[in-house]
Design a protein around this motif. Structure first.
Motif, PDB file in Angstrom:
ATOM      1  N   TYR A 247      59.110  28.830  42.922  1.00 19.98           N
ATOM      2  CA  TYR A 247      58.078  28.135  42.654  1.00 19.98           C
ATOM      3  C   TYR A 247      57.748  27.473  41.522  1.00 19.98           C
ATOM      4  O   TYR A 247      57.908  28.808  40.590  1.00 19.98           O
ATOM      5  CB  TYR A 247      56.495  28.752  43.483  1.00 19.98           C
ATOM      6  N   VAL A 262      58.081  23.503  44.774  1.00 17.81           N
ATOM      7  CA  VAL A 262      59.888  24.771  45.564  1.00 17.81           C
ATOM      8  C   VAL A 262      61.010  24.104  45.332  1.00 17.81           C
ATOM      9  O   VAL A 262      61.285  23.189  45.164  1.00 17.81           O
ATOM     10  CB  VAL A 262      58.877  24.936  47.194  1.00 17.81           C
ATOM     11  N   ALA A 277      54.275  22.900  48.113  1.00 15.52           N
ATOM     12  CA  ALA A 277      54.315  24.431  48.910  1.00 15.52           C
ATOM     13  C   ALA A 277      52.618  24.227  49.290  1.00 15.52           C
ATOM     14  O   ALA A 277      52.644  24.892  50.676  1.00 15.52           O
ATOM     15  CB  ALA A 277      54.402  25.409  47.909  1.00 15.52           C
ATOM     16  N   GLU A 344      58.755  28.349  52.208  1.00 15.69           N
ATOM     17  CA  GLU A 344      58.690  26.713  51.772  1.00 15.69           C
ATOM     18  C   GLU A 344      57.395  26.502  51.802  1.00 15.69           C
ATOM     19  O   GLU A 344      57.197  24.816  50.852  1.00 15.69           O
ATOM     20  CB  GLU A 344      60.221  26.165  52.123  1.00 15.69           C
TER      21      GLU A 344
END
Length: 571
Positions: A247, A262, A277, A344
């Motif tokens: 991330y 992501v 995300a 995710e």
């Protein structure tokens, strides 16, 4: 340039190259002016116009970039709604950006054409599978395989659907399809699927054979950067199911802003984008564009994401007034937390910021569960202030009532790399808590003047006091990773342990070959920071990176077999 040379120079997928070649040939035809044409000829003229736009879009991929290509591809269906190439490209680009509604619309539009184009149906099926609509997905894959039974991606995805049934018949069909896909296109993912499926059918010998193939298909080396995209402040976790997720701070992805970027990988070396995300901003930061430094970890079935964001202008003005700083020109930054059932996302904000303050002091959060005391802690800090830690509440969504922040390491312009410190990351090892953090300016000014580096301190307690590497050893500074000729400003790291027990440091740096972003988000920064990894070794009770600089050239890859990486590196 011929159509063959053009499509080759763009390095397009084979199916798209063939489509573009056909469109190029069609573009050579001429038609009467629309005003003099019959309705049938006008329809053909519209089709030709769409094909020309699709052809120009394909050329723009290599010439002007994805944003320019997308503008052309969007115009193609306006002229001819059945333009397969345009719909497929629009779906392919919308999917990794998290815009699943748009992706499905375009994949479906491409898939209904006759004869059914297998790539379009495979893309549509894969998206439906991710959305949990397995029956619809299976139908798309089955139709796709009718004209061509030798499509590894369709075979593999259809096998996943049969595997999910869990029945003996489903497992046998899954194994047959996985095996066929693996023969057509041997790779680590197909071999791993067979490793998982074979034992459930009682085939232990087959599982061992495919496990050897899986190991041989994994990358044996890598070269930095491992993810050559603008991807600042990376956090990497083992999300389970054989996937690692990373991330990063907000960025521009193909002309579209992603609040929290992501990407995912099976081997820590080859990464693919996995959308945004945090596609819906928190209500308290709904009109700002500064979402920084996410930290994600899994507890039970829930993924928690801590991040920092700039407060909306009206709320920021009210906050300043309450703080007696109504005339301050500083922004107001806050720590936030969001949750999701999937790595995710989408992550949903808790509803209110955890802590706010003037300037960029409350940024770069990192959550840590103390293995000795069980306390849930959050580290954060920047803005020329100390790195701090405070205990979290039981639900991890706020600070524990009655708790207070504790200062761990102070910013000090008289200490090398300590004028500004930020990016805390904690690892527990051998009775010590190691605090990784970064110092100096990372992102502004002439490249030759940027000194940003990764630093380390340690303590016998998660809440300090911490002793820096320089204080403990007499070294001139506490840096374990500093700039090289190829990479500037390495830092803001996370730490991960691979399946073999080897620790790795994951971080961003500025690549001198391509140092600047193509599109800035507000006035945040101009530098481009891809993601790098390097082996982290331990000597005399302290971590170090070989040479103290980002690795250059081919380097032995992490061990991802079995996907047992541990996020915190605890022992």
């Amino acid at each position: 340039m011929t159509h063959t040379n053009l499509t080759h120079s763009l390095k397009l997928p084979g199916w798209l190259a063939r489509v573009c070649a056909a469109l190029w040939a069609a573009a050579a035809l001429t038609w009467p002016p629309a005003a003099q044409a019959s309705p049938a000829l006008r329809r053909l003229a519209a089709k030709e116009q769409a094909e020309r736009l699709a052809e120009e879009g394909a050329a723009a991929l290599g010439r002007d970039g994805r944003a320019a290509a997308r503008r052309l591809f969007r115009r193609a269906p306006e002229a001819d709604a059945a333009n397969v190439a345009a719909h497929t490209y629009l779906g392919v680009t919308a999917d990794p950006e998290g815009d699943l509604t748009t992706a499905e619309k375009h994949f479906a539009a491409a898939a209904i054409e006759a004869p059914p184009p297998p790539p379009a149906r495979n893309n549509h099926g894969a998206l439906l599978l991710r959305l949990g609509r397995t029956r619809e997905a299976a139908k798309q894959f089955e139709v796709s395989l009718k004209p061509d039974e030798n499509q590894p991606s369709a075979l593999f995805n259809l096998a996943q659907i049969h595997f999910q049934t869990g029945t003996p018949e489903g497992l046998r069909e899954a194994f047959r399809l996985f095996e066929r896909a693996e023969r057509l296109a041997p790779d680590a993912e197909a071999a791993r699927a067979l490793v998982v499926t074979a034992p459930r059918l009682g085939d232990r010998a087959g599982a061992a054979r495919y496990f050897r193939e899986y190991l041989s298909a994994l990358p044996r080396s890598y070269a930095n950067p491992v993810f050559d995209e603008d991807f600042p402040d990376p956090t990497v976790i083992d999300a389970g199911g054989g996937w690692f997720y990373t991330y990063a701070t907000q960025g521009d992805v193909a002309g579209r802003v992603q609040n929290i970027q992501v990407a995912r990988s099976r081997d820590l070396v080859r990464w693919e984008r996995a959308g945004d995300a945090l596609p819906v901003k928190p209500f308290w930061a709904s009109r700002t564009q500064l979402f920084w430094a996410p930290d994600v970890h899994r507890r039970g079935r829930t993924f928690y994401m801590y991040f920092s964001a700039a407060l909306d202008p009206e709320r920021a003005a009210l906050f300043k007034k309450k703080q007696g700083a109504a005339e301050s020109k500083e922004g107001v930054f806050c720590l936030g937390v969001a949750t999701s059932a999937r790595p995710e996302g989408p992550f949903r904000d808790s509803g209110w910021p955890m802590k706010c303050g003037l300037s960029f002091v409350n940024i770069d959060p990192m959550a840590f569960d103390d293995p000795r005391t069980g306390r849930k802690l959050l580290y954060w800090g920047s803005g020329f202030q100390p790195i701090r830690v405070q205990e979290l509440s039981a639900d991890r969504l706020s600070f524990r009532p009655g708790s207070a922040p504790v200062e761990l390491v102070r910013a000090d312009r008289n200490v090398p790399f300590h004028t500004l410190i930020e990016g805390a990351w904690v690892v527990y090892r051998g009775g010590f808590y190691y605090l990784f953090y970064s110092g100096e300016n990372c992102c502004h000014g002439p490249l030759q003047e940027i000194k940003y580096a990764a630093l380390v301190a340690r303590s016998r307690s998660a809440t300090g006091p911490f002793e820096t590497l320089a204080q403990a050893t007499g070294a001139p500074d506490s840096a374990i990773l500093r700039r090289s000729d190829a990479f500037i400003a390495p830092g803001h790291n996370s730490v991960l342990t691979d399946a073999s027990g080897q620790d790795w440091i994951v971080y961003h740096a500025i690549d001198v070959r391509r140092p600047y972003v193509e599109a800035r988000i507000g006035d945040d920064r101009a530098v481009r920071r891809p993601m790098l990894i390097d082996r982290l070794t331990w000597r005399d009770g302290w971590p170090n990176v070989a040479g103290g600089k980002p690795s250059a050239g081919s380097t032995p890859a992490p061990s991802a077999a079995g996907a047992r990486g541990r996020r915190r590196g605890t022992r």
